[in-house]
Design an enzyme around this catalytic site. Structure first.
Site, PDB file in Angstrom:
ATOM      1  N   SER A 129     -14.164 -10.041 -11.972  1.00 58.45           N
ATOM      2  CA  SER A 129     -14.592  -8.676 -12.223  1.00 58.45           C
ATOM      3  C   SER A 129     -14.737  -8.419 -13.728  1.00 58.45           C
ATOM      4  CB  SER A 129     -13.614  -7.699 -11.562  1.00 58.45           C
ATOM      5  OG  SER A 129     -14.189  -6.417 -11.443  1.00 58.45           O
ATOM      6  N   ASP A 150     -16.853  -7.705  -5.400  1.00 54.32           N
ATOM      7  CA  ASP A 150     -15.910  -7.869  -6.508  1.00 54.32           C
ATOM      8  C   ASP A 150     -14.970  -9.061  -6.331  1.00 54.32           C
ATOM      9  OD1 ASP A 150     -13.410  -7.221  -8.177  1.00 54.32           O
ATOM     10  OD2 ASP A 150     -14.778  -5.618  -8.764  1.00 54.32           O
TER      11      ASP A 150
END
Length: 286
Positions: free
Chosen positions: A41, A155
């Protein structure tokens, strides 16, 4: 003696990821090299930028000049799979990295995303760097998941929030994990917490426990702390220079505390390598 190879695993955490800048600054200031980076991320974005330019000042300049007007330009609203399509953000990543690719990075990088159908981590070390980071930063419900290489990706923090295992497989002798998911324990809830706080606090507990699993094999774990309630994304911290500075400083302080332990590990690993070289050199003489 040859310096042990050091791998840095930069964890997920949205605006808390600004602490990664402080961690890297401290490692630089203490002459501790970074030989491999794996990021999840926001850790993937920070890691890619540092891998491309090896310059924390550039990262701080971006952080200090990023304002609300620039931020709102990245929004392309939708209600399909998330609130933001992410196309504008993808262009921002490409501009920020000045067209860097996996092959042109000065430090080898691995980027973690999550297969939205199988829940398994998906690792990128080649291909389109921008799309890999866009996938890795696709916070659920906020960004649309992205279809890339025939896989629906979200993510990286959903499957491997602090990818310590990756830098180990990349060749690191010593692994450093930067865990951003201890913040939930710093913001204590009232005995009867409000309805709005309970869901977010519950998510933070899940993230905390998953991050502990990710960092359990790290030689050193750096956990930036500070009494700041950043929230799920924390856009106001991206937009507010003073708030951003507090998060960067939290990373510096946390890393500085771990420097003595890290130096001991490096020295120990150097001695081990030296003994191995002497052992094999004995046979070479024959």
């Amino acid at each position: 003696m040859k310096h042990p190879q050091i791998g840095l695993a930069l964890g997920s955490g949205a605006a808390k990821g600004l602490a990664h800048i402080g961690v890297i600054k401290t490692l630089e200031a203490n002459d501790i090299p970074i030989d491999y980076i794996a990021g999840s991320s926001i850790g993937a974005l920070i890691g890619a930028h540092y891998g491309a330019f090896k310059d924390t000042k550039r990262l701080e300049e971006i952080s200090n000049t990023f304002n609300r007007r620039q931020g709102f330009r990245l929004f392309d609203p939708t209600f399909v799979g998330g609130l933001v399509k992410g196309k504008k953000f993808e262009r921002f990543i490409e501009e920020m990295l000045e067209g860097a690719t996996f092959q042109t990075l000065q430090i080898p990088l691995a980027v973690v995303a999550t297969n939205f159908h199988t829940a398994q981590p998906v690792i990128f070390q080649d291909g389109d760097l921008t799309k890999a980071i866009r996938a890795s930063t696709s916070a659920p419900a906020f960004f649309q998941p992205i279809m890339y290489q025939d896989t629906l990706l979200a993510d990286g923090g959903l499957s491997n929030p602090v990818p310590v295992d990756l830098v180990k497989t990349m060749g690191a002798d010593i692994t450093i994990g930067v865990n951003l998911d201890t913040v939930y324990s710093e913001n204590k809830l009232l005995p009867t917490p409000s309805l709005t706080k309970v869901p977010l606090h519950s998510i933070n507990i899940l993230r905390h426990n998953l991050s502990l699993q990710s960092t359990k094999t790290a030689d050193v774990t750096i956990s930036p702390r500070g009494a700041y309630d950043i929230g799920f994304i924390g856009w106001n911290f991206f937009f507010d220079t003073e708030k951003a500075k507090t998060v960067i400083e939290a990373g510096e302080k946390a890393a500085e505390k771990m420097i003595p332990e890290l130096r001991e590990i490096i020295e120990k690993k150097q001695k081990e390598k030296s003994r191995l070289r002497k052992f094999f050199s004995f046979f070479k003489r024959d």
